[in-house]
Design a protein around this motif. Sequence first.
Motif, PDB file in Angstrom:
ATOM      1  N   VAL A   1      38.854  39.732  27.180  1.00 35.83           N
ATOM      2  CA  VAL A   1      40.350  40.260  27.504  1.00 35.83           C
ATOM      3  C   VAL A   1      40.305  41.589  27.887  1.00 35.83           C
ATOM      4  O   VAL A   1      40.916  42.057  28.909  1.00 35.83           O
ATOM      5  CB  VAL A   1      41.138  39.895  26.488  1.00 35.83           C
ATOM      6  CG1 VAL A   1      42.523  40.494  26.584  1.00 35.83           C
ATOM      7  CG2 VAL A   1      41.369  38.596  25.916  1.00 35.83           C
ATOM      8  N   ALA A   2      39.610  42.651  27.343  1.00 43.48           N
ATOM      9  CA  ALA A   2      39.727  43.999  27.726  1.00 43.48           C
ATOM     10  C   ALA A   2      39.058  44.196  29.114  1.00 43.48           C
ATOM     11  O   ALA A   2      39.588  44.960  29.866  1.00 43.48           O
ATOM     12  CB  ALA A   2      38.696  44.703  26.772  1.00 43.48           C
ATOM     13  N   LEU A   3      37.978  43.364  29.435  1.00 40.24           N
ATOM     14  CA  LEU A   3      37.598  43.459  31.030  1.00 40.24           C
ATOM     15  C   LEU A   3      38.423  42.905  31.881  1.00 40.24           C
ATOM     16  O   LEU A   3      38.451  43.884  33.019  1.00 40.24           O
ATOM     17  CB  LEU A   3      36.295  42.579  31.188  1.00 40.24           C
ATOM     18  CG  LEU A   3      35.104  43.316  30.364  1.00 40.24           C
ATOM     19  CD1 LEU A   3      33.700  42.154  30.606  1.00 40.24           C
ATOM     20  CD2 LEU A   3      34.431  44.392  31.429  1.00 40.24           C
ATOM     21  N   LEU A   4      39.124  42.150  31.454  1.00 41.59           N
ATOM     22  CA  LEU A   4      40.328  41.464  32.615  1.00 41.59           C
ATOM     23  C   LEU A   4      41.529  42.845  32.402  1.00 41.59           C
ATOM     24  O   LEU A   4      42.119  42.986  33.683  1.00 41.59           O
ATOM     25  CB  LEU A   4      40.891  40.272  31.781  1.00 41.59           C
ATOM     26  CG  LEU A   4      40.050  39.107  32.099  1.00 41.59           C
ATOM     27  CD1 LEU A   4      40.771  37.993  31.380  1.00 41.59           C
ATOM     28  CD2 LEU A   4      39.822  38.665  33.612  1.00 41.59           C
ATOM     29  N   LEU A   5      41.740  43.307  31.563  1.00 41.10           N
ATOM     30  CA  LEU A   5      42.884  44.407  31.552  1.00 41.10           C
ATOM     31  C   LEU A   5      42.220  45.526  32.217  1.00 41.10           C
ATOM     32  O   LEU A   5      43.282  46.201  32.861  1.00 41.10           O
ATOM     33  CB  LEU A   5      43.145  44.530  30.257  1.00 41.10           C
ATOM     34  CG  LEU A   5      43.975  43.263  29.258  1.00 41.10           C
ATOM     35  CD1 LEU A   5      44.034  43.999  27.876  1.00 41.10           C
ATOM     36  CD2 LEU A   5      45.369  43.004  30.003  1.00 41.10           C
ATOM     37  N   ASP A   6      41.221  45.810  32.259  1.00 40.36           N
ATOM     38  CA  ASP A   6      40.462  46.886  32.885  1.00 40.36           C
ATOM     39  C   ASP A   6      40.242  46.694  34.506  1.00 40.36           C
ATOM     40  O   ASP A   6      40.158  47.652  35.294  1.00 40.36           O
ATOM     41  CB  ASP A   6      39.200  47.552  32.298  1.00 40.36           C
ATOM     42  CG  ASP A   6      39.629  47.989  31.070  1.00 40.36           C
ATOM     43  OD1 ASP A   6      40.675  48.518  30.563  1.00 40.36           O
ATOM     44  OD2 ASP A   6      38.592  47.944  30.180  1.00 40.36           O
ATOM     45  N   ALA A   7      40.362  45.353  34.875  1.00 38.85           N
ATOM     46  CA  ALA A   7      39.913  45.196  36.164  1.00 38.85           C
ATOM     47  C   ALA A   7      40.965  45.620  37.211  1.00 38.85           C
ATOM     48  O   ALA A   7      42.257  45.471  36.840  1.00 38.85           O
ATOM     49  CB  ALA A   7      39.719  43.547  36.372  1.00 38.85           C
ATOM     50  N   LYS A   8      40.657  46.182  38.218  1.00 37.45           N
ATOM     51  CA  LYS A   8      41.558  46.477  39.440  1.00 37.45           C
ATOM     52  C   LYS A   8      42.373  45.318  40.089  1.00 37.45           C
ATOM     53  O   LYS A   8      41.558  44.998  41.260  1.00 37.45           O
ATOM     54  CB  LYS A   8      40.917  47.327  40.394  1.00 37.45           C
ATOM     55  CG  LYS A   8      40.364  48.684  39.711  1.00 37.45           C
ATOM     56  CD  LYS A   8      41.337  49.565  39.333  1.00 37.45           C
ATOM     57  CE  LYS A   8      40.850  51.102  38.988  1.00 37.45           C
ATOM     58  NZ  LYS A   8      40.136  51.280  37.884  1.00 37.45           N
ATOM     59  N   ALA A   9      43.059  44.656  39.302  1.00 38.97           N
ATOM     60  CA  ALA A   9      43.505  43.366  39.784  1.00 38.97           C
ATOM     61  C   ALA A   9      45.124  43.299  39.604  1.00 38.97           C
ATOM     62  O   ALA A   9      45.600  43.868  38.554  1.00 38.97           O
ATOM     63  CB  ALA A   9      42.804  42.124  39.442  1.00 38.97           C
ATOM     64  N   ASP A  10      45.763  42.820  40.558  1.00 37.08           N
ATOM     65  CA  ASP A  10      47.428  42.691  40.306  1.00 37.08           C
ATOM     66  C   ASP A  10      47.513  41.612  39.426  1.00 37.08           C
ATOM     67  O   ASP A  10      48.929  41.632  38.742  1.00 37.08           O
ATOM     68  CB  ASP A  10      47.815  42.408  41.766  1.00 37.08           C
ATOM     69  CG  ASP A  10      47.503  43.138  42.843  1.00 37.08           C
ATOM     70  OD1 ASP A  10      47.553  44.459  42.663  1.00 37.08           O
ATOM     71  OD2 ASP A  10      46.884  42.613  43.802  1.00 37.08           O
ATOM     72  N   ALA A  11      46.949  40.533  39.321  1.00 35.84           N
ATOM     73  CA  ALA A  11      47.166  39.345  38.454  1.00 35.84           C
ATOM     74  C   ALA A  11      45.967  39.024  37.353  1.00 35.84           C
ATOM     75  O   ALA A  11      44.805  39.179  38.083  1.00 35.84           O
ATOM     76  CB  ALA A  11      47.612  38.029  38.984  1.00 35.84           C
ATOM     77  N   ILE A  12      46.186  38.316  36.268  1.00 34.27           N
ATOM     78  CA  ILE A  12      45.139  37.831  35.584  1.00 34.27           C
ATOM     79  C   ILE A  12      45.398  36.431  35.256  1.00 34.27           C
ATOM     80  O   ILE A  12      46.619  35.863  34.988  1.00 34.27           O
ATOM     81  CB  ILE A  12      45.031  38.566  34.231  1.00 34.27           C
ATOM     82  CG1 ILE A  12      44.667  39.836  34.454  1.00 34.27           C
ATOM     83  CG2 ILE A  12      44.452  37.914  33.095  1.00 34.27           C
ATOM     84  CD1 ILE A  12      44.960  40.705  32.827  1.00 34.27           C
ATOM     85  N   CYS A  13      44.439  35.579  35.672  1.00 35.10           N
ATOM     86  CA  CYS A  13      44.432  34.167  35.520  1.00 35.10           C
ATOM     87  C   CYS A  13      43.652  33.781  34.246  1.00 35.10           C
ATOM     88  O   CYS A  13      42.264  33.965  34.453  1.00 35.10           O
ATOM     89  CB  CYS A  13      43.925  33.380  36.889  1.00 35.10           C
ATOM     90  SG  CYS A  13      44.087  31.578  36.722  1.00 35.10           S
ATOM     91  N   TYR A  14      44.143  33.359  33.214  1.00 35.45           N
ATOM     92  CA  TYR A  14      43.476  32.941  32.099  1.00 35.45           C
ATOM     93  C   TYR A  14      43.085  31.417  32.109  1.00 35.45           C
ATOM     94  O   TYR A  14      43.766  30.743  32.546  1.00 35.45           O
ATOM     95  CB  TYR A  14      44.208  33.134  30.815  1.00 35.45           C
ATOM     96  CG  TYR A  14      44.502  34.469  30.298  1.00 35.45           C
ATOM     97  CD1 TYR A  14      43.415  35.382  29.882  1.00 35.45           C
ATOM     98  CD2 TYR A  14      45.709  35.152  30.394  1.00 35.45           C
ATOM     99  CE1 TYR A  14      43.650  36.553  29.337  1.00 35.45           C
ATOM    100  CE2 TYR A  14      45.877  36.289  29.897  1.00 35.45           C
ATOM    101  CZ  TYR A  14      44.971  37.237  29.388  1.00 35.45           C
ATOM    102  OH  TYR A  14      45.153  38.522  29.021  1.00 35.45           O
ATOM    103  N   VAL A  15      41.810  31.280  31.794  1.00 32.98           N
ATOM    104  CA  VAL A  15      41.554  29.668  31.515  1.00 32.98           C
ATOM    105  C   VAL A  15      41.725  29.387  30.117  1.00 32.98           C
ATOM    106  O   VAL A  15      41.062  30.195  29.285  1.00 32.98           O
ATOM    107  CB  VAL A  15      40.057  29.469  32.018  1.00 32.98           C
ATOM    108  CG1 VAL A  15      39.083  29.995  31.249  1.00 32.98           C
ATOM    109  CG2 VAL A  15      39.872  27.803  31.858  1.00 32.98           C
ATOM    110  N   ALA A  16      42.390  28.349  29.733  1.00 33.24           N
ATOM    111  CA  ALA A  16      42.628  27.984  28.085  1.00 33.24           C
ATOM    112  C   ALA A  16      42.499  26.439  28.065  1.00 33.24           C
ATOM    113  O   ALA A  16      42.811  25.673  29.033  1.00 33.24           O
ATOM    114  CB  ALA A  16      43.999  28.250  27.925  1.00 33.24           C
TER     115      ALA A  16
END
Length: 532
Positions: free
Chosen positions: A89-104
Amino acid sequence: MSRERLYLYDTTLRDGAQTNGVDFTLHDKRLIAGLLDDLGIDYVEGGYPGANPLDTEFFATEQKLERATFAAFGMTRRPGRSASNDPGVALLLDAKADAICYVAKSSEYQVRVALETTNEENIASIRDSVAIAKDRSREVLVDCEHFFDGYKENPAFALDCAKAAYESGARWVVLCDTNGGTMPDEVEAIVGEVVKHIPGSHVGIHAHNDTEQAVAVSFAAVRAGARQIQGTLNGLGERCGNANLVSMIPTLKLKKEFADRFEIGVSDDKLATLVQVSRALDNILDRAPNPHAPYVGGSAFVTKTGIHASAVMKDPHTYEHVTPESVGNHRKVLVSDQAGRSNVVAELSRTTIEFDRNDPKLGRLIEKMKEREAAGYAYESANASFDLLARGTLGKVPEFFRVEQFDVNVEQRYNSHGERVTVAMAVVKVEVDGETLISAAEGNGPVNALDVALRKDLGKYQKYIENLKLIDYRVRILNGGTEAVTRVLIESEDELGERWTTIGVSPNIIDASFQALMDSVVYKLVKSNAPA
């Protein structure tokens, strides 16, 4: 009446990268992201930060897309961890991206067997992961993995997972047919139930193509209320691929059922570049385009038999469901052993060859073509060789150069490292303007050596072929035994990205290959208006 907005989400750079034999470089990823952005795709999923060094580097800098939302993909927090203490999750939050797509997970079976946790913990993981991304001002999507299989096992739990994502603030809840086995009617019925609990304007569909129905499944979900479609360029994806956006975009734009109800981000002008986009991806992957791909394939608007060709020439709607130009393709009437006069006239009309429809030489061209096809030639697959045959029959093809002889040797020997290697060497002797030129070259095979030697020095014509390259080489044995006849097809490309195919037929594979190579070079000189 105003149309509803339908959103397109591309996962070529993540799910498409799982295709067997596909390995994107960082440059490839940036190039493809730009192509998708320019086409008008709403969301571009760049990959999975932390899954590999390449994706991590890709998300280390802003992509500066003009209009598309750039998304990073990753897992919800692991069972037993807090979202703030989860490395993924930390890597996703640090990514230079406008949106986060989680797989669940949204299948009780998958939660029990794959995650080895409880239903309650799985739902809490969804809620916590969405919440922390929302706190960081990210747009959030949740891919509900195995949703349809999970719904058929336990509808209440699958719905609880989807509702947890939506109620926690996810912009999109994406229902995934992860194993690709759900039928379109099942998808339509299940999505219809989901949109009773989650507004369809927040529901997406992610389909895999394991029953060759990913496109149909996606449209079924839209009919039931979903308003986001996920897919990939040219249907890339693991196993049998994902829903093909290149097939879906024209259907959404050109078919009344969807065009009257929905608006997508791809404009009419950009739709007309779809062939170019599809082939650009194939070029990046260094593979030949699928000639039978709907809308964009080289055979998508091809007519072969004389009766069909005659009708198409009178009115294209007789055998075309949309205009080929709308997607950047073009109509083509093949010349084959089934050809009548209509086919030949139609194909000649596409060339720059001057001809008279009443010229008796047209009959001779048809007969010559049929004679050659009886010997194994297939002009329907070799447009450039047909062009040269037609020019030679109806008028004249300049003799730019004459090949006096060629010689090919294959030698197996030890190299300087003591390794046993096989090396091919070719020598070609040509005459240009009365001057004899001899070129020699080594290659990784006899055909490659011949190709290099032939194009090494053509005197005054060399400048016309500097950027000519062979991009595909196909061999077919036409009959069995040691005296088999071989058909060789060679696809070539010039500096403008234009492609053409030439053919050679002979009991000798080297001779057949050389015929096709010669036609390719001569065709390039003709189309470049090289002086005779």
